[in-house]
Design a protein around this motif. Structure first.
Motif, mmCIF file in Angstrom:
data_model
loop_
_atom_site.group_PDB
_atom_site.id
_atom_site.type_symbol
_atom_site.label_atom_id
_atom_site.label_comp_id
_atom_site.label_asym_id
_atom_site.label_seq_id
_atom_site.Cartn_x
_atom_site.Cartn_y
_atom_site.Cartn_z
ATOM 1 N N LYS A 4 0.818 -0.911 -0.161
ATOM 2 C CA LYS A 4 -0.200 0.527 0.036
ATOM 3 C C LYS A 4 1.081 0.660 0.068
ATOM 4 O O LYS A 4 0.414 2.231 -0.217
ATOM 5 N N THR A 5 1.917 1.763 0.775
ATOM 6 C CA THR A 5 2.994 2.511 0.601
ATOM 7 C C THR A 5 3.401 2.849 -1.181
ATOM 8 O O THR A 5 3.060 3.720 -1.118
ATOM 9 N N ALA A 6 3.365 1.475 -1.887
ATOM 10 C CA ALA A 6 3.016 3.037 -3.370
ATOM 11 C C ALA A 6 2.079 2.896 -3.891
ATOM 12 O O ALA A 6 2.158 3.751 -5.295
ATOM 13 N N ALA A 7 1.148 3.518 -2.991
ATOM 14 C CA ALA A 7 0.198 3.972 -4.241
ATOM 15 C C ALA A 7 0.366 5.533 -4.619
ATOM 16 O O ALA A 7 -0.549 5.423 -5.259
ATOM 17 N N THR A 8 0.653 5.923 -3.839
ATOM 18 C CA THR A 8 0.666 7.758 -4.481
ATOM 19 C C THR A 8 1.814 6.599 -5.480
ATOM 20 O O THR A 8 1.304 8.225 -6.965
ATOM 21 N N GLU A 9 2.288 6.522 -5.472
ATOM 22 C CA GLU A 9 3.432 6.301 -7.224
ATOM 23 C C GLU A 9 1.973 5.830 -8.138
ATOM 24 O O GLU A 9 2.245 6.616 -9.217
ATOM 25 N N LEU A 10 2.023 4.897 -8.076
ATOM 26 C CA LEU A 10 0.419 3.998 -8.837
ATOM 27 C C LEU A 10 -0.168 4.955 -9.318
ATOM 28 O O LEU A 10 -0.234 5.434 -10.071
ATOM 29 N N ILE A 11 -0.869 6.077 -8.176
ATOM 30 C CA ILE A 11 -1.730 6.899 -8.742
ATOM 31 C C ILE A 11 -1.121 8.054 -9.293
ATOM 32 O O ILE A 11 -1.109 8.304 -11.002
ATOM 33 N N LYS A 12 0.254 8.509 -9.053
ATOM 34 C CA LYS A 12 0.577 8.880 -10.408
ATOM 35 C C LYS A 12 1.000 8.348 -11.662
ATOM 36 O O LYS A 12 0.917 8.892 -12.612
ATOM 37 N N LEU A 13 1.520 7.008 -11.979
ATOM 38 C CA LEU A 13 1.590 6.125 -12.609
ATOM 39 C C LEU A 13 0.464 6.053 -13.346
ATOM 40 O O LEU A 13 -0.227 5.847 -14.783
ATOM 41 N N ALA A 14 -0.644 6.011 -12.893
ATOM 42 C CA ALA A 14 -1.805 6.144 -13.843
ATOM 43 C C ALA A 14 -2.754 6.928 -14.161
ATOM 44 O O ALA A 14 -3.577 6.941 -15.054
#
Lengths: 365, 481
Positions: A272-282
């Motif tokens: 879940k700590t990767a959520a911010t980066e994944l939201i950016k990559l989305a």
């Protein structure tokens, strides 16, 4: 108007009769054609006979191998005297065939017998002499041994210039190496040039969770983009949360394939700590990156990312929209409710949401 | 009237020797140029083969198969009136060795019972499948899935009148990053996909298309959708086509692949990137040479977008297809191929010698014009004019004989040399007597078959000018067990 061709300009430039040249060339081509065909036919005739002989010999060697394997007493030494140097490659092929279809201790026993009959020096000689295909088969067979000389032999081919030979050696090393040998094996990967990226990723995955910290270190070294993608994919397959920070740090890579693989790997790890980066990559400019990121968000089981997935339902790229739909399904009732909400609106996003819902309902029934 | 016309032409030639010289020289130069390009292809094909040979490397394929790391692929099967062979062929595709594979059959409004055969054999039921609508095609009538074979999807659509329409429908419904187009009458060798996917795994960013080898199925023994015995055709017509296919694939495509200028990936067996295919709008519906058109369209698109890309021909994966056994059907096929080639050539004439399209525009497209546009006319004119000039006494006997000899012997030389490549890599014709047969065919095809082909190609030219459309007659024997 007679003999038009006699007056072709070639005769003015060249001090010979073009007719003679044409006939001579024709004669040479005819002789070469006949010679080539004859050589091919003779070669094929003898190679067919050799193949027949090998088939028979192969049957015999298979029986010997099974005798030695199933005998209550040790027959290996008695049989060794019947093995000739020309049998070595056949034995390797037979052993590989058996190994593919057997489980448990038997593959190791078979390879042990072949090792005893062929010997490490002969393995080494065959590896030096043979072409790509046999090399790969020998290296694959060595993965079932556990002695140091064969490990060293594999190590020697771990940075071979031919990609598939190198991959075969690395794969065998990955199967055999102990945790303290992982670093040594990974050093071979550092110099890799042209390779099969996904195959390399599979090889690196086989090193297991113990290799994760060193794979992260390798990522920091000067490896080319193909190897970088393979390492990132392997880290995702291994699924070690310790790799998440290293992956997050590379989300700004200029290579879209690296960003796509990072998103997919973060999704596999599911941190879940990767959520911010994944939201950016989305919201990346590349369709593949957005698709991988949305799919990864579907794996996080983190309700705070639902608005991002919902927004992705309206993405201009069909695949991102579809992936967003399937990602929402993974969130259960909450996600389904969002899909229903979208399906009541107009436009391609709504059509897509309806299709995903229909698929979901069909799968449930 | 015709006699007068003939007399006038001959009188004109007699009075204008300079023009006759120029004409003869042009025909001669075209022939020489085509042969030189063929000769140049041989060494490059050989080195390309040595560089990427997958002979004996079955282990890497096995490792790819069990690793499940190979990129997911869809086999797209356009099917129109294929009831005789469709079940056996789909079954063979279901057993192709590949870790992550779906098969999408597009029934292109068949008027026979192709769909019923599929429904019965695979227990198909209607399903819902989310799909893109990017590539154009005729309306969908139904989508069917199978509980027995979850990776099989059958898309039933209205007839689009061309193969591309069915491919587009299957393409829209496919779900994997790579797809392979396989004709419904063709059989893939079990390892074909594992072998042909490698270039995509080695260069995933740049590789957009990979072509494999097509071989003639006639003569082979097929059981349950699998070839159990390789053999050459017994009849001359499919036998000579076997030699043609060996030459076209193992020499020409391999050489052009090594030069990075592959113009065609066969529509009967080719692998493409799905995303790029949809970016270019799928397969064109307005041409009969849809595979050639598609590959040229890919070149154009990638060059226009200034994107780095590669296409490769991999000789080892083999797809077997039934070749026409009678002259009528063969003529229909060859005239259609010629029309298709001309359509693509003229549609893309702006690419010829256009540096914007790199070496493809500067070399491959001009070569395509030489082979497809000028070649058939020059060859037929050569066949007609040289004997005519001889009978009129304008060329003496030794020269006529010498020219005929060199062209025929050169054709044989190229054919026999291609067998070296076959021997090195494929060896799909297993016996020494097979090589002898193929060698003899390489000689015999020069006396009649080659000339017949020239005539058919000129007929194709004529049909192109007359805007003749349609696929012509093509029947399947369907004698596979």
């Amino acid at each position: 108007m007679k003999d038009l061709i006699i007056s072709f300009p070639t005769q003015a430039f060249l001090q010979f009769d073009p007719l003679v040249l044409i006939w001579n060339t024709t004669l040479v081509l005819a002789i070469v054609s006949c010679a080539v065909l004859l050589i091919l036919i003779v070669r094929r005739y003898f190679s067919a006979r050799r193949r027949d002989f090998e088939t028979e010999r192969r049957k015999y060697l298979s029986q010997l191998l099974l005798h030695a394997l199933n005998s209550p007493i040790d027959l290996a030494d008695d049989i060794a005297s019947q093995i000739k140097a020309s049998d070595h490659m056949l034995l390797i092929d037979i052993a590989l065939d058996y190994v593919r279809s057997m489980q448990g201790e038997e593959p190791r026993k078979i390879v042990g017998l072949v090792h005893k009959w062929v010997g490490i020096d002969a393995f080494s000689e065959l590896l030096d002499k043979t072409k790509r295909g046999p090399k790969i088969r020998i290296l694959t067979l060595l993965s079932h041994l556990s002695d140091k000389p064969s490990f060293d032999l594999l190590f020697k081919y771990g940075d071979h210039a031919e990609p598939y030979v190198q991959l075969a050696a690395l794969q065998s090393l990955a199967k055999r190496c102990t945790p303290d040998q992982v670093g040594k094996v990974l050093r071979l990967v550092r110099q890799t040039g042209r390779t099969n990226t996904t195959y390399l990723a599979d090889v690196l995955t086989q090193l297991g969770v113990v290799a994760a910290p060193q794979l992260v270190q390798l990522l920091d070294s000067d490896v080319n983009d193909s190897v970088c993608v393979a390492i990132i994919a392997a880290l995702g397959n291994i699924g070690d949360e310790a790799a998440v920070e290293a992956l997050k740090a590379r989300t700004n890579s200029t290579n879209s394939q690296i960003r796509t693989t990072i998103a997919a790997s973060l999704g596999q790890i599911g941190s879940k700590t990767a959520a911010t980066e994944l939201i950016k990559l989305a919201t990346d400019g590349n369709d593949d990156v957005r698709k991988a990121a949305v799919a990864a968000l579907g794996n996080l089981n983190e309700p705070s990312v639902l608005p991002t997935i919902y927004d992705a339902l309206s993405d201009p790229a069909w695949w991102v929209r579809y992936t967003a739909g399937t990602a929402l399904v993974r969130y259960g009732d909450g996600g389904i409710a969002l899909l229903r909400l979208m399906s009541r609106q107009d436009g391609p996003a709504a059509i897509n949401a309806k299709q995903v819902l229909a698929e979901y309902q069909l799968a449930r029934t | 009237m015709i006699e007068n016309f003939g007399t006038n032409v001959l009188s004109y030639f007699a009075a204008n020797q300079g023009w006759v010289h120029l004409f003869l020289w042009t025909i001669f130069a075209i022939g020489i140029l085509q042969n030189l390009i063929s000769a140049l292809q041989l060494p490059f094909a050989y080195f390309e083969l040595k560089r990427h040979s997958q002979t004996e490397d079955t282990e890497s394929n096995w490792q790819l198969l069990i690793s499940e790391e190979a990129p997911a692929m869809s086999i797209l099967v356009p099917a129109y009136n294929e009831s005789a062979t469709i079940v056996a062929n789909v079954r063979s595709m279901l057993f192709v060795q590949y870790p992550n594979l779906e098969i999408v059959v597009a029934n292109d409004g068949s008027t026979d019972n192709t769909l019923d055969e599929l429904k019965n054999a695979f227990s198909l039921e209607p399903v819902t499948r989310a799909h893109e609508l990017v590539a154009p095609h005729e309306p969908i009538r139904g989508v069917y899935g199978s509980k027995l074979y979850p990776n099989l999807l059958v898309v039933d659509k209205e007839n689009g009148g061309c193969k591309a329409d069915a491919v587009n429908a299957a393409l829209n419904f496919s779900r994997n990053p790579l797809y392979c187009v396989v004709d419904a009458d063709s059989l893939l060798e079990p390892e074909a996909l594992l072998r042909s996917v490698r270039p995509f795994m080695e260069e995933p960013d740049e590789m957009v298309a990979v072509g494999g080898t097509i071989r003639v199925l006639n003569g082979c023994t097929v059981e349950n959708g699998e070839i159990v015995k390789f053999d050459l055709p017994q009849r001359f017509l499919p036998l000579v086509q076997s030699m043609e296919y060996i030459r076209a694939f193992l020499m020409a495509r391999l050489a052009w692949s090594s030069w990075g200028m592959l113009s065609i990936v066969s529509g009967a067996f080719g692998i493409f990137r799905r995303d790029v295919s949809l970016e270019i709008g799928g397969w064109s519906l307005d041409t009969i040479g849809e595979d050639y058109d598609f590959v040229v369209k890919l070149h154009r698109y990638m060059a226009d977008k200034k994107r780095a890309y590669k296409m490769r021909y991999v000789p080892e994966p083999v797809c077997w297809t039934e070749a026409p056994e009678d002259l009528k059907i063969l003529k229909s096929q060859r005239t259609r191929w010629q029309r298709g080639a001309l359509e693509v050539a003229f549609k893309n004439k702006d690419m010829v010698f256009n540096p914007k399209y790199g070496k493809f525009g500067m070399f491959a497209m001009p070569n395509n014009y030489l082979v497809d546009v000028i070649g058939p006319l020059a060859e037929l004119i050569g066949y007609l004019v040289l004997p005519l000039f001889f009978f009129l006494g304008w060329i003496n006997y030794p020269y006529l004989l010498a020219f005929i000899a060199i062209f025929f012997v050169f054709g044989t030389f190229i054919g026999v040399s291609t067998l070296v490549l076959e021997e090195l890599e494929l060896q799909r014709s297993p016996r020494a007597s097979d090589l002898l047969k193929l060698g003899l065919v390489a000689v015999l095809e020069n006396f009649g078959y080659r000339q017949l082909n020239s005539i058919w190609r000129v007929i194709g030219w004529y049909q192109f000018i007359r805007k003749v459309e349609g696929w012509g007659e093509m029947t399947r024997k369907g004698d596979k067990k």
